[in-house]
Design an enzyme around this catalytic site. Sequence first.
Site, PDB file in Angstrom:
ATOM      1  N   ASP A  98       0.847  -1.185   0.000  1.00 28.24           N
ATOM      2  CA  ASP A  98       0.000   0.000   0.000  1.00 28.24           C
ATOM      3  C   ASP A  98       0.888   1.242   0.000  1.00 28.24           C
ATOM      4  O   ASP A  98       1.834   1.339   0.788  1.00 28.24           O
ATOM      5  CB  ASP A  98      -0.896   0.003   1.244  1.00 28.24           C
ATOM      6  CG  ASP A  98      -2.354   0.234   0.895  1.00 28.24           C
ATOM      7  OD1 ASP A  98      -2.632   1.246   0.238  1.00 28.24           O
ATOM      8  OD2 ASP A  98      -3.206  -0.588   1.282  1.00 28.24           O
ATOM      9  N   ASP A 199      -3.260   4.525  -2.281  1.00 34.23           N
ATOM     10  CA  ASP A 199      -4.394   5.012  -1.500  1.00 34.23           C
ATOM     11  C   ASP A 199      -4.825   6.405  -1.964  1.00 34.23           C
ATOM     12  O   ASP A 199      -3.983   7.307  -2.095  1.00 34.23           O
ATOM     13  CB  ASP A 199      -3.996   5.049  -0.020  1.00 34.23           C
ATOM     14  CG  ASP A 199      -5.142   5.335   0.913  1.00 34.23           C
ATOM     15  OD1 ASP A 199      -6.077   4.534   0.961  1.00 34.23           O
ATOM     16  OD2 ASP A 199      -5.092   6.378   1.591  1.00 34.23           O
ATOM     17  N   GLU A 254      -6.400   3.902  -6.110  1.00 33.55           N
ATOM     18  CA  GLU A 254      -7.725   4.114  -5.540  1.00 33.55           C
ATOM     19  C   GLU A 254      -8.170   5.522  -5.919  1.00 33.55           C
ATOM     20  O   GLU A 254      -7.533   6.497  -5.539  1.00 33.55           O
ATOM     21  CB  GLU A 254      -7.687   3.962  -4.016  1.00 33.55           C
ATOM     22  CG  GLU A 254      -9.058   4.120  -3.381  1.00 33.55           C
ATOM     23  CD  GLU A 254      -9.006   4.231  -1.861  1.00 33.55           C
ATOM     24  OE1 GLU A 254      -9.983   3.838  -1.215  1.00 33.55           O
ATOM     25  OE2 GLU A 254      -7.988   4.729  -1.328  1.00 33.55           O
ATOM     26  N   HIS A 326     -11.117  -3.649   2.594  1.00 36.80           N
ATOM     27  CA  HIS A 326     -11.040  -3.251   3.999  1.00 36.80           C
ATOM     28  C   HIS A 326     -11.916  -2.054   4.332  1.00 36.80           C
ATOM     29  O   HIS A 326     -12.158  -1.771   5.509  1.00 36.80           O
ATOM     30  CB  HIS A 326      -9.588  -2.931   4.357  1.00 36.80           C
ATOM     31  CG  HIS A 326      -9.059  -1.747   3.616  1.00 36.80           C
ATOM     32  ND1 HIS A 326      -8.821  -1.762   2.256  1.00 36.80           N
ATOM     33  CD2 HIS A 326      -8.734  -0.495   4.028  1.00 36.80           C
ATOM     34  CE1 HIS A 326      -8.365  -0.589   1.874  1.00 36.80           C
ATOM     35  NE2 HIS A 326      -8.308   0.210   2.921  1.00 36.80           N
ATOM     36  N   ASP A 327     -12.393  -1.328   3.312  1.00 35.52           N
ATOM     37  CA  ASP A 327     -13.242  -0.152   3.519  1.00 35.52           C
ATOM     38  C   ASP A 327     -14.712  -0.416   3.210  1.00 35.52           C
ATOM     39  O   ASP A 327     -15.540   0.478   3.381  1.00 35.52           O
ATOM     40  CB  ASP A 327     -12.782   1.004   2.621  1.00 35.52           C
ATOM     41  CG  ASP A 327     -11.538   1.701   3.151  1.00 35.52           C
ATOM     42  OD1 ASP A 327     -11.297   1.644   4.373  1.00 35.52           O
ATOM     43  OD2 ASP A 327     -10.804   2.300   2.340  1.00 35.52           O
TER      44      ASP A 327
END
Length: 557
Positions: A98, A199, A254, A326-327
């Site tokens: 990440d 991210d 993302e 995860h979100d």
Amino acid sequence: MDRKWWKESVVYQIYPRSFMDSNGDGIGDIPGIISKLDYLHDLGIDVVWLSPVYASPNDDNGYDISDYQAIMDSFGTLDDWKMLLSGLKSRGMKLIMDLVVNHTSDEHHWFIESRKSKENPYRNYYIWRPGVDHKEPNNWSSLFSGSSWQLDETTGEYYLHLFSRKQPDLNWDNEQLRSEIYRMMTWWLELGIDGFRMDVINLISKVQELPSVPSTERYTWGGQYFMNGPRVHEFLQEMNHEVLSKFDCMTVGETPGADVEEACRFATSDGSELNMIFQFEHMGLDSWGDKWDVKPWSLQDLKSVMSKWQKGLEGRAWNSLYLNNHDQPRMVSRFGHDQEYRVQAAKMLATWLHCQQGTPFIYQGEEIGMTNVRFAELRDYKDIETHNMYRTRVLEGHHSHETIMESIYLKGRDNARTPMQWNDSKHAGFTTGEPWLKLNPNYVDINVEADLANPQSIYHYYRHLITLRRQHEVMVYGSYELMAAEHDQIYAYTRTLGDEQLYVVCNFYKDEPEIEWPIEMVGKCELLISNYESYPVKEEVSMHLRPYETRVYKITK
């Protein structure tokens, strides 16, 4: 075909805090991940995406980084991480990390220096502004509720934080900052990683004037001034030139708010920026705008959105395929059925997704059909976004405790963060200690050990699906065409590559609908995979589907 290894791969996302604990402290760690590498290899995974393991005070579970080149103590050491990388490589798997560079932790060395004085060399690494009329510099709201500005008493100025107040935004207009980030990225790639998931990468460029949003509200969403901002493509092309182009690596950005045309710029086939992006249009189908304002999603909307992305990127860019991470809440609870038809629904959703064009991303526990959780007490939830939302809505006075909790049950991020369910022993085999977040009580029935022992399980279905994707190039590179567009219960589509064609049929409901066979396919179909053990031998006019049934046919010419 423009063949690339990252197009043909299946990616598995690990959320380290919740995957496997090796030392009994209740927190998942890198040695715990190492102990499960054979499990991932047997599943058929090509690439592991590791959510942040960097040094962090954990205000936002590791997405607030205090040192990009150190490992969080509770996860292990850099030597542990190197053993993980070696273990993956020896099994033929790759690793992507990440990359969180829209913001850092307020405990990062850069920010500690930045807040000391207006003249500090690191001041311009972040976005500082004086207040206006004894208030914040503008009226932007944080994505985690409240203002996106925090007053710092040392210099009497405000710093921008689009997320938590402990996550100050970096100033990408500063060339020196960008050079530091590129050096850090190069360091990780030279250690042997195979790329990055980036991210909120499309938030890094802000309109420099930082204007307020025309609104009567005190704090208002200001995305038009920082989402897909004025220099974002310039920055990513520079990043590609300085770092990414020098390695055979995979990148996925993302990008909340990106549309098809923007995606084709981020993930252009000329390779000048990223390989692919995560788009969120399908993730917004069950809300009225604010994710917590929940509404039922519609199959027609899902068909429209997914087909738009499949066709819009065809030959121009590459899709990522995901239904949870995860979100996001668990996909079988959100888009399927998590009670009596959980197994069938989980298999159907996996088939529907993996057979489309793009790189599939599996989120830990998805492969055994893990579900959303309903904790009775708010205190059992750990997610900062959830708690901030709860406080904001209570203060607004428009929402009852019960309605807020219902939104949390449906959309809260902790749905995806409950510990991995390995077996039916205490704490699901995740830890011998007290887990950092409570387990979903259904681990007694839903766990890896049970799925491994059952040849008809969701896990074994995923293995079969991944194997088919390796065997049939049409699943990776074939063009997509929506079929039976007006059917209100069935999502059907074809994939075509030269003389190869697949027909994918998915029932999204517990009813038992029928769909007419396309006339050109009658008598020319070989069943490749289905989530029911038995199926009719011959259905010449129409196909009758059972609850959440899916079938994939190979069409013989």
